[in-house]
Design a protein around this motif. Sequence first.
Motif, PDB file in Angstrom:
ATOM      1  N   PHE A  24       0.820  -1.208   0.000  1.00 35.22           N
ATOM      2  CA  PHE A  24       0.000   0.000   0.000  1.00 35.22           C
ATOM      3  C   PHE A  24       0.860   1.267   0.000  1.00 35.22           C
ATOM      4  O   PHE A  24       0.383   2.334  -0.369  1.00 35.22           O
ATOM      5  CB  PHE A  24      -0.981   0.016   1.182  1.00 35.22           C
ATOM      6  CG  PHE A  24      -2.409  -0.129   0.760  1.00 35.22           C
ATOM      7  CD1 PHE A  24      -3.232   0.971   0.625  1.00 35.22           C
ATOM      8  CD2 PHE A  24      -2.919  -1.375   0.459  1.00 35.22           C
ATOM      9  CE1 PHE A  24      -4.546   0.841   0.219  1.00 35.22           C
ATOM     10  CE2 PHE A  24      -4.230  -1.526   0.055  1.00 35.22           C
ATOM     11  CZ  PHE A  24      -5.049  -0.422  -0.069  1.00 35.22           C
ATOM     12  N   TYR A  25       2.122   1.159   0.382  1.00 39.14           N
ATOM     13  CA  TYR A  25       3.008   2.327   0.359  1.00 39.14           C
ATOM     14  C   TYR A  25       3.070   2.915  -1.050  1.00 39.14           C
ATOM     15  O   TYR A  25       3.080   4.130  -1.224  1.00 39.14           O
ATOM     16  CB  TYR A  25       4.420   1.974   0.812  1.00 39.14           C
ATOM     17  CG  TYR A  25       4.555   1.570   2.270  1.00 39.14           C
ATOM     18  CD1 TYR A  25       3.482   1.588   3.146  1.00 39.14           C
ATOM     19  CD2 TYR A  25       5.780   1.186   2.769  1.00 39.14           C
ATOM     20  CE1 TYR A  25       3.615   1.223   4.465  1.00 39.14           C
ATOM     21  CE2 TYR A  25       5.928   0.815   4.106  1.00 39.14           C
ATOM     22  CZ  TYR A  25       4.848   0.837   4.941  1.00 39.14           C
ATOM     23  OH  TYR A  25       4.993   0.487   6.244  1.00 39.14           O
ATOM     24  N   LEU A  26       3.118   2.054  -2.047  1.00 40.78           N
ATOM     25  CA  LEU A  26       3.173   2.513  -3.427  1.00 40.78           C
ATOM     26  C   LEU A  26       1.943   3.347  -3.770  1.00 40.78           C
ATOM     27  O   LEU A  26       2.044   4.375  -4.439  1.00 40.78           O
ATOM     28  CB  LEU A  26       3.286   1.318  -4.381  1.00 40.78           C
ATOM     29  CG  LEU A  26       3.290   1.648  -5.864  1.00 40.78           C
ATOM     30  CD1 LEU A  26       4.503   2.504  -6.212  1.00 40.78           C
ATOM     31  CD2 LEU A  26       3.290   0.374  -6.690  1.00 40.78           C
ATOM     32  N   LEU A  27       0.778   2.917  -3.291  1.00 37.32           N
ATOM     33  CA  LEU A  27      -0.448   3.663  -3.567  1.00 37.32           C
ATOM     34  C   LEU A  27      -0.408   5.066  -2.967  1.00 37.32           C
ATOM     35  O   LEU A  27      -1.012   5.989  -3.496  1.00 37.32           O
ATOM     36  CB  LEU A  27      -1.665   2.900  -3.038  1.00 37.32           C
ATOM     37  CG  LEU A  27      -1.958   1.571  -3.723  1.00 37.32           C
ATOM     38  CD1 LEU A  27      -3.124   0.865  -3.040  1.00 37.32           C
ATOM     39  CD2 LEU A  27      -2.246   1.767  -5.198  1.00 37.32           C
ATOM     40  N   PHE A  28       0.295   5.215  -1.851  1.00 37.33           N
ATOM     41  CA  PHE A  28       0.421   6.521  -1.217  1.00 37.33           C
ATOM     42  C   PHE A  28       1.648   7.278  -1.706  1.00 37.33           C
ATOM     43  O   PHE A  28       1.950   8.360  -1.224  1.00 37.33           O
ATOM     44  CB  PHE A  28       0.464   6.369   0.309  1.00 37.33           C
ATOM     45  CG  PHE A  28      -0.876   6.045   0.910  1.00 37.33           C
ATOM     46  CD1 PHE A  28      -1.836   7.025   1.088  1.00 37.33           C
ATOM     47  CD2 PHE A  28      -1.183   4.755   1.287  1.00 37.33           C
ATOM     48  CE1 PHE A  28      -3.067   6.728   1.630  1.00 37.33           C
ATOM     49  CE2 PHE A  28      -2.419   4.446   1.830  1.00 37.33           C
ATOM     50  CZ  PHE A  28      -3.365   5.432   2.003  1.00 37.33           C
ATOM     51  N   GLY A  29       2.385   6.697  -2.673  1.00 42.38           N
ATOM     52  CA  GLY A  29       3.546   7.365  -3.250  1.00 42.38           C
ATOM     53  C   GLY A  29       4.784   7.320  -2.391  1.00 42.38           C
ATOM     54  O   GLY A  29       5.664   8.168  -2.521  1.00 42.38           O
ATOM     55  N   ALA A  61       0.035   8.124  -9.029  1.00 42.43           N
ATOM     56  CA  ALA A  61      -0.773   7.766 -10.188  1.00 42.43           C
ATOM     57  C   ALA A  61      -2.263   7.915  -9.878  1.00 42.43           C
ATOM     58  O   ALA A  61      -2.705   7.656  -8.755  1.00 42.43           O
ATOM     59  CB  ALA A  61      -0.465   6.334 -10.612  1.00 42.43           C
ATOM     60  N   LEU A  62      -3.008   8.300 -10.891  1.00 44.13           N
ATOM     61  CA  LEU A  62      -4.457   8.457 -10.713  1.00 44.13           C
ATOM     62  C   LEU A  62      -5.124   7.124 -10.397  1.00 44.13           C
ATOM     63  O   LEU A  62      -6.112   7.082  -9.667  1.00 44.13           O
ATOM     64  CB  LEU A  62      -5.076   9.087 -11.962  1.00 44.13           C
ATOM     65  CG  LEU A  62      -4.679  10.542 -12.221  1.00 44.13           C
ATOM     66  CD1 LEU A  62      -5.308  11.047 -13.512  1.00 44.13           C
ATOM     67  CD2 LEU A  62      -5.061  11.441 -11.062  1.00 44.13           C
ATOM     68  N   THR A  63      -4.591   6.030 -10.913  1.00 41.65           N
ATOM     69  CA  THR A  63      -5.155   4.718 -10.585  1.00 41.65           C
ATOM     70  C   THR A  63      -4.917   4.396  -9.107  1.00 41.65           C
ATOM     71  O   THR A  63      -5.749   3.743  -8.475  1.00 41.65           O
ATOM     72  CB  THR A  63      -4.570   3.610 -11.474  1.00 41.65           C
ATOM     73  OG1 THR A  63      -3.144   3.679 -11.426  1.00 41.65           O
ATOM     74  CG2 THR A  63      -5.040   3.756 -12.913  1.00 41.65           C
ATOM     75  N   SER A  64      -3.798   4.853  -8.566  1.00 41.06           N
ATOM     76  CA  SER A  64      -3.554   4.678  -7.128  1.00 41.06           C
ATOM     77  C   SER A  64      -4.543   5.505  -6.328  1.00 41.06           C
ATOM     78  O   SER A  64      -5.077   5.043  -5.317  1.00 41.06           O
ATOM     79  CB  SER A  64      -2.129   5.108  -6.767  1.00 41.06           C
ATOM     80  OG  SER A  64      -1.182   4.285  -7.392  1.00 41.06           O
ATOM     81  N   THR A  67      -7.830   3.730  -6.131  1.00 35.99           N
ATOM     82  CA  THR A  67      -7.830   2.640  -5.152  1.00 35.99           C
ATOM     83  C   THR A  67      -7.906   3.178  -3.724  1.00 35.99           C
ATOM     84  O   THR A  67      -8.673   2.673  -2.897  1.00 35.99           O
ATOM     85  CB  THR A  67      -6.564   1.770  -5.324  1.00 35.99           C
ATOM     86  OG1 THR A  67      -6.508   1.304  -6.664  1.00 35.99           O
ATOM     87  CG2 THR A  67      -6.561   0.600  -4.367  1.00 35.99           C
ATOM     88  N   VAL A  68      -7.117   4.209  -3.435  1.00 38.23           N
ATOM     89  CA  VAL A  68      -7.118   4.802  -2.094  1.00 38.23           C
ATOM     90  C   VAL A  68      -8.479   5.419  -1.788  1.00 38.23           C
ATOM     91  O   VAL A  68      -9.020   5.240  -0.693  1.00 38.23           O
ATOM     92  CB  VAL A  68      -5.985   5.849  -1.958  1.00 38.23           C
ATOM     93  CG1 VAL A  68      -6.130   6.658  -0.679  1.00 38.23           C
ATOM     94  CG2 VAL A  68      -4.620   5.171  -2.007  1.00 38.23           C
ATOM     95  N   THR A  69      -9.057   6.112  -2.752  1.00 38.91           N
ATOM     96  CA  THR A  69     -10.370   6.738  -2.560  1.00 38.91           C
ATOM     97  C   THR A  69     -11.434   5.690  -2.271  1.00 38.91           C
ATOM     98  O   THR A  69     -12.261   5.862  -1.356  1.00 38.91           O
ATOM     99  CB  THR A  69     -10.768   7.568  -3.799  1.00 38.91           C
ATOM    100  OG1 THR A  69      -9.774   8.565  -4.026  1.00 38.91           O
ATOM    101  CG2 THR A  69     -12.120   8.232  -3.611  1.00 38.91           C
ATOM    102  N   GLU A  70     -11.416   4.601  -3.012  1.00 44.61           N
ATOM    103  CA  GLU A  70     -12.402   3.545  -2.782  1.00 44.61           C
ATOM    104  C   GLU A  70     -12.225   2.913  -1.400  1.00 44.61           C
ATOM    105  O   GLU A  70     -13.207   2.581  -0.731  1.00 44.61           O
ATOM    106  CB  GLU A  70     -12.326   2.500  -3.887  1.00 44.61           C
ATOM    107  CG  GLU A  70     -12.893   3.036  -5.198  1.00 44.61           C
ATOM    108  CD  GLU A  70     -12.616   2.161  -6.405  1.00 44.61           C
ATOM    109  OE1 GLU A  70     -11.866   1.158  -6.277  1.00 44.61           O
ATOM    110  OE2 GLU A  70     -13.141   2.477  -7.478  1.00 44.61           O
ATOM    111  N   ALA A  71     -10.976   2.773  -0.956  1.00 45.57           N
ATOM    112  CA  ALA A  71     -10.721   2.228   0.383  1.00 45.57           C
ATOM    113  C   ALA A  71     -11.221   3.185   1.461  1.00 45.57           C
ATOM    114  O   ALA A  71     -11.853   2.768   2.437  1.00 45.57           O
ATOM    115  CB  ALA A  71      -9.231   1.948   0.560  1.00 45.57           C
TER     116      ALA A  71
END
Length: 170
Positions: A24-29, A61-64, A67-71
């Motif tokens: 999940f670190y990648l999703l948060f940059g 990334a916008l795709t990240s 995913t974060v927004t949906e979580a």
Amino acid sequence: QIYSTEETKQVLRLSLTEFSLPKFYLLFGISKVKSAAVIAFRSSYRDRSFSPGSYERETFALTSLETVTEALLEIMEACMRDIPTCKWLDQWTELAQKFAFQYNPSLQPRALVVFGCISKRVSHGQIKQIIRILSKGLESCLKGPDNYNSQVLIEATVIALTKLQPLLNK
């Protein structure tokens, strides 16, 4: 205590565990660190070895963001079930819409993605505005294909329209 149901507590526990995983670190940059706390609490005042060049900011990334927004939406909806008069989602949607339809190269693409992910209803006027934004992004790309902001705006509008399309009347 606000969150009284076991179901809500379980959602919160699972979400916290999930957000703590290195994937999940990648999703948060922040994928280039061993611990998110290292970056979250790093301060140039406390850590003299930190210099602006020692940590290179990763792109988000916008795709990240999707995913974060949906979580985060899942967490918010779980908490809202325990609070009957809660207006959190309405406020979040209102803010996302405000920034989605306001020109700002940094915020607008992100706001469009968030607006698409969290909206529970959409009007034809809102879809029309997003299509106008898409059109302006495409025009800008035609002027110069190296325009990164336009490419990000186009990607954001496509994500938003994909999320919002099922909400439209047939």
